[in-house]
Design an enzyme around this catalytic site. Structure first.
Site, PDB file in Angstrom:
ATOM      1  N   HIS A 197       0.830  -1.207   0.000  1.00 45.81           N
ATOM      2  CA  HIS A 197       0.000   0.000   0.000  1.00 45.81           C
ATOM      3  C   HIS A 197       0.860   1.250   0.000  1.00 45.81           C
ATOM      4  O   HIS A 197       0.462   2.297  -0.488  1.00 45.81           O
ATOM      5  CB  HIS A 197      -0.977  -0.034   1.171  1.00 45.81           C
ATOM      6  CG  HIS A 197      -2.062  -1.022   0.939  1.00 45.81           C
ATOM      7  ND1 HIS A 197      -2.058  -2.270   1.484  1.00 45.81           N
ATOM      8  CD2 HIS A 197      -3.151  -0.949   0.139  1.00 45.81           C
ATOM      9  CE1 HIS A 197      -3.125  -2.923   1.053  1.00 45.81           C
ATOM     10  NE2 HIS A 197      -3.804  -2.149   0.238  1.00 45.81           N
ATOM     11  N   GLU A 440     -10.785 -10.579  -5.465  1.00 44.16           N
ATOM     12  CA  GLU A 440      -9.348 -10.475  -5.205  1.00 44.16           C
ATOM     13  C   GLU A 440      -8.827 -11.678  -4.444  1.00 44.16           C
ATOM     14  O   GLU A 440      -7.658 -11.736  -4.061  1.00 44.16           O
ATOM     15  CB  GLU A 440      -9.029  -9.173  -4.476  1.00 44.16           C
ATOM     16  CG  GLU A 440      -9.913  -8.865  -3.287  1.00 44.16           C
ATOM     17  CD  GLU A 440      -9.615  -7.504  -2.659  1.00 44.16           C
ATOM     18  OE1 GLU A 440      -8.601  -6.874  -2.986  1.00 44.16           O
ATOM     19  OE2 GLU A 440     -10.421  -7.080  -1.801  1.00 44.16           O
ATOM     20  N   ASP A 464      -4.284  -7.962  -4.557  1.00 40.71           N
ATOM     21  CA  ASP A 464      -4.489  -9.105  -3.663  1.00 40.71           C
ATOM     22  C   ASP A 464      -4.650 -10.403  -4.442  1.00 40.71           C
ATOM     23  O   ASP A 464      -4.212 -11.459  -3.987  1.00 40.71           O
ATOM     24  CB  ASP A 464      -5.708  -8.858  -2.764  1.00 40.71           C
ATOM     25  CG  ASP A 464      -5.333  -7.976  -1.596  1.00 40.71           C
ATOM     26  OD1 ASP A 464      -4.306  -8.267  -0.954  1.00 40.71           O
ATOM     27  OD2 ASP A 464      -6.033  -6.983  -1.334  1.00 40.71           O
TER      28      ASP A 464
HETATM   29  C1  PEP Z   1      -6.343  -4.832  -4.881  1.00 42.52           C
HETATM   30  O1  PEP Z   1      -6.169  -5.696  -4.020  1.00 42.52           O
HETATM   31  O2  PEP Z   1      -6.010  -4.978  -6.072  1.00 42.52           O
HETATM   32  C2  PEP Z   1      -6.965  -3.554  -4.523  1.00 42.52           C
HETATM   33  C3  PEP Z   1      -7.282  -2.666  -5.429  1.00 42.52           C
HETATM   34  O3  PEP Z   1      -7.178  -3.288  -3.211  1.00 42.52           O
HETATM   35  P1  PEP Z   1      -6.023  -2.883  -2.190  1.00 42.52           P
HETATM   36  O4  PEP Z   1      -4.772  -2.617  -2.983  1.00 42.52           O
HETATM   37  O5  PEP Z   1      -6.491  -1.690  -1.438  1.00 42.52           O
HETATM   38  O6  PEP Z   1      -5.913  -4.105  -1.328  1.00 42.52           O
HETATM   39 MG    MG Z   2      -7.193  -5.570  -2.148  1.00 42.72          MG
END
Ligand code: PEP
Ligand code: MG
Length: 583
Positions: A197, A440, A464
Site C-alpha cells: 500500500h 481479489e 491481492d
Molecule cells: C487490490 O487488491 O487490487 C486492490 C485494489 O485493493 P487494495 O490494494 O487496497 O488491497
Molecule cells: Mg485488495
C-alpha cells in the site's frame, strides 16, 4: 558516490536532500549501574522524558495550518502515554532496585505494556501498542542524545519539502498518508514491494519512490544529496556535478513527457476501432478528487475509505463519514465506488505499524469484509453513512475481499437491516445503491459466476489476487521477485472473472495496480476488460495506450499468450502485442 538499487515506483526522477526517519532502536544497550551512579542515571532518564514532553508540546503548538486536523489529538495520545506510570515511573524503580541502565529499564516495562495491548481483541485498542512504541522510541532517541524524526512527525514537517527526500526503514500506509500535501520530492524505504500500500500511495501522490532498498538506512545520512531514479529503481548518494547535470536533463525530459500527456485530458478514451473504454480513478482521501479532475477520470472506481480511519485516536463517526462521502459525491461527475472498510494486514488504524513477526500471515487473517462482519459496530455506521450520502450523487458500494457466498449473503443482509433502520428513523437515504464485490481472492475468482448472480458489478483487485494466487506476501520484500501479473494462473483468473461478468450482464472493472500499468493495457483489452480504475497519476498514460490500440485482433493475440508454455516467449508475445498499432 554510492549507488543503491531497489524496486522503483512510478517513473520520475527526484534530486534532493535526505531526511532520515528514525524508526529503530533495536540495539538497546544493557549494562549495570554502580550504586554511586544511580541518581545520575535516574536524572538522565527523567531528563529524557521531560525533553520528549517539551518537544511534543512544542510540535503541537507549532502545527502547520495545513497539517491533518487529527494531528493534535494524535499528539495528545502520545502525551498521555508519556505520563503513564509504566513509561515514566516504573523504569525509575527498576533503575534503582536492579541497577539497570535507563534504556534497558524502559525497554522491559514498555515491552510489558506492548504485550498488554497486543492481547486486546478490539483492533483500535490493540493498535495503541504502536503509540507506545513511538513514545518509547522518542525517549530512547533522547537517551541516545540523538532525537530522530519519528514517522508521526511527518505531519509536522511543514509543506516546504520540495527539495527533500524521505528515507525510512518502512512507511506504513498511515505514515504515508501524512506525507500528502507535504510536497516532498520522493521517498525511499528499506522494506516494501511494488504492490504494497505504501507503493500504491507513492503512485497516488504522483511521487517517484524506491522500496525494498534493504540497508538504505545505514548508508544514507541526513542531508546527503540524493538522486532517485524510479524507472531503474536506483538511488545515487552524493553524486558528482556531471551526473547531477545528466539527471537534471532526464528530469526535464520526463516533465516534458508529462506535459505532453496533459493534452490528452479532454480527449476521449476510445480505441482506434471506435470502442469507448471507461477510465476511472482510485482515491484514498476526499482531497484526491483534485487529481482525478485534472486527469479527466470518468468517476471513482475505488475509494479506499480505510484511510479516513487512520492517524486518529477514534474511528470517524457516522456523520463524519457521511460528510466525507458527500464531499466526494457532490464534486465528482460520474459514479463513485465507495469500498467498505479494508482494514487489517498492513493497513492498521491509528498510525498502526504492523508487527513484522505477524505481518507475513496477517494478510490471511481478519481483514476487510471479515473484520467488518465480525465488528458490526464498525461496519453499520459506514453503511448508514454511504446510504445517506448516496442521496447526493451516483454512489456504489463495493465489498472488499469476498471469499465465500456466505460473506456476501451476510453483507447483503446487513445492508437490508441498515436500510430498514434508516426507514424507521425517517432518515433520507438511497435504497437503490448498486452493490458490487471485489474479486481479489482466488476462491471468489473461480466462482465469479456465482457472485455475479447476486451483485450489480464486479471489480478485480489484482494486487491481492496476485498475492493470494501466487502465495507472495505483498509487503514482504524478500519475495517481491515472484510478483508476476503475467503468471498464467493470474491471467486465467482475470479471464474467468471478465467472462462471468459478461455472462451475467454486469460490468467488470479492474482497480488493482495492473489496470494502471501501460504495459498491460492491450492485454487487458484483449481479455475483454472495458472499465479500468487506477491512481490518477496513471490515467493519462493509459488513455494514450487505449487511443493507440485496435481491439480487432487483440483477443487472438491474447489467446496465444494464454496458451504459451514458455515464460520467455510469453514476455516476447506481450512485447509484440504492445508494439502493434501505435500511431
Ligand atoms: C487490490 O487488491 O487490487 C486492490 C485494489 O485493493 P487494495 O490494494 O487496497 O488491497
Ligand atoms: Mg485488495
Amino acid at each position: 558516490m554510492l549507488s543503491l538499487s531497489g524496486t522503483g515506483i512510478g517513473r520520475g526522477i527526484a534530486i534532493g536532500r535526505a531526511i532520515v526517519l528514525d524508526q529503530g532502536h533495536n540495539d538497546i544497550p544493557c549494562y549495570r549501574i554502580s550504586a554511586t551512579a544511580l541518581s545520575g542515571e535516574i536524572e538522565r532518564f527523567n531528563h529524557a522524558v521531560d525533553a520528549v514532553r517539551a518537544d511534543l508540546k512544542r510540535v503541537q503548538r507549532n502545527l502547520p495550518t495545513d497539517a491533518p486536523p487529527e494531528t493534535s489529538a494524535f499528539i495528545d495520545v502520545h502525551l498521555l502515554m508519556l505520563d503513564d506510570p509504566v513509561i515514566s515511573q516504573q523504569p525509575v524503580q527498576t533503575i534503582q532496585e536492579q541497577q539497570q541502565n535507563a534504556e534497558w529499564a524502559l525497554k522491559s516495562h514498555a515491552d510489558t505494556l506492548i504485550d498488554f495491548f497486543e492481547d486486546i481483541a478490539d483492533p483500535y485498542l490493540r493498535s495503541k501498542k504502536n503509540d507506545v512504541a513511538q513514545v518509547v522510541g522518542r525517549i530512547m532517541g533522547e537517551l541516545a542524545h540523538s532525537p530522530g524524526k519519528q514517522p508521526s512527525d511527518l505531519a509536522t514537517l511543514g509543506s516546504s519539502l520540495a527539495e527533500q527526500i524521505i528515507v525510512a526503514r518502512d512507511l506504513t500506509p498511515a505514515d504515508t498518508i501524512m506525507l500528502r500535501g507535504r510536497n516532498m520530492a520522493a521517498f525511499v524505504t528499506s522494506l516494501g514491494g511494488p504492490i504494497s500500500h505504501t507503493a500504491i500511495l507513492a503512485r497516488s501522490l504522483g511521487l517517484p519512490a524506491i522500496v525494498g532498498l534493504h540497508d538504505v538506512i545505514d548508508t544514507i545520512h541526513n542531508n546527503d544529496l540524493l538522486i532517485v531514479d524510479a524507472a531503474t529503481g536506483t538511488v545515487l548518494v552524493a553524486p558528482d556535478e556531471p551526473l547531477l547535470a545528466q539527471f537534471r536533463e532526464l528530469q526535464q525530459q520526463h516533465l516534458r513527457h508529462q506535459q505532453r500527456l496533459t493534452l490528452l485530458k479532454s480527449e476521449k478514451a476510445v480505441t482506434q476501432d471506435g470502442e469507448a473504454i471507461t477510465l476511472l480513478a482510485n482515491i484514498e482521501l476526499p482531497e484526491d478528487i483534485e487529481g482525478l479532475r485534472s486527469a479527466g477520470a470518468a468517476g471513482v472506481g475505488l475509494y479506499r475509505t480505510e484511510f479516513l480511519f487512520m492517524n486518529r485516536p477514534k474511528p470517524p463517526s457516522e456523520d463524519e463519514q457521511y460528510q466525507a462521502y458527500c464531499h466526494v459525491l457532490r464534486r465528482v461527475e460520474g459514479p463513485v465506488t465507495i469500498r467498505t472498510l479494508d482494514l487489517g494486514a498492513d493497513k492498521q488504524v491509528d498510525g498502526g505499524r504492523p508487527d513484522r513477526e505477524t505481518t507475513a500471515t496477517s494478510a490471511l487473517g481478519l481483514r476487510a469484509i471479515r473484520l467488518c462482519l465480525s465488528e458490526p459496530s464498525l461496519f453499520k455506521p459506514q453503511l448508514r453513512a454511504i446510504l445517506r450520502a448516496a442521496v447526493h450523487g451516483d454512489a456504489q458500494i463495493m465489498i472488499p475481499m469476498l471469499s465465500s457466498l456466505r460473506e456476501l449473503e451476510q453483507s447483503l443482509a446487513l445492508v437490508g437491516e441498515v436500510c430498514a433502520e434508516l426507514e424507521r428513523e425517517a432518515v433520507a437515504f438511497n435504497p437503490k445503491v448498486p452493490l458490487g464485490g471485489m474479486i481479489e481472492v482466488p476462491a471468489a475468482a473461480v466462482s465469479a459466476d456465482l457472485f455475479a448472480r447476486k451483485l450489480d458489478f464486479l471489480s478485480i483487485g489484482t494486487n491481492d489476487l496476485i498475492q493470494y494466487t501466487l502465495a507472495i506476501d505483498r509487503v514482504d520484500d524478500s519475495v517481491n521477485y515472484l510478483y508476476d501479473p503475467l503468471h498464467p494462473s493470474v491471467l486465467r483468473l482475470i479471464r474467468t472473472v471478465i467472462r462471468a461478468g459478461h455472462e451475467a450482464d454486469i460490468p467488470v472493472s479492474m482497480c488493482g495496480e495492473m489496470a494502471g500499468d501501460p504495459a498491460f493495457t492491450r492485454l487487458l483489452l484483449g481479455l475483454g476488460l472495458r472499465h479500468f480504475s487506477m491512481e490518477p497519476s496513471q490515467l493519462l498514460e493509459i488513455r494514450q495506450q487505449v487511443r493507440q490500440s485496435t481491439l480487432a485482433g487483440l483477443s487472438g493475440q491474447v489467446t496465444d499468450i494464454l496458451n504459451c508454455v514458455e515464460t520467455g516467449s510469453l514476455y516476447d508475445l506481450v512485447d509484440q502485442l504492445n508494439q502493434t498499432d501505435s500511431d
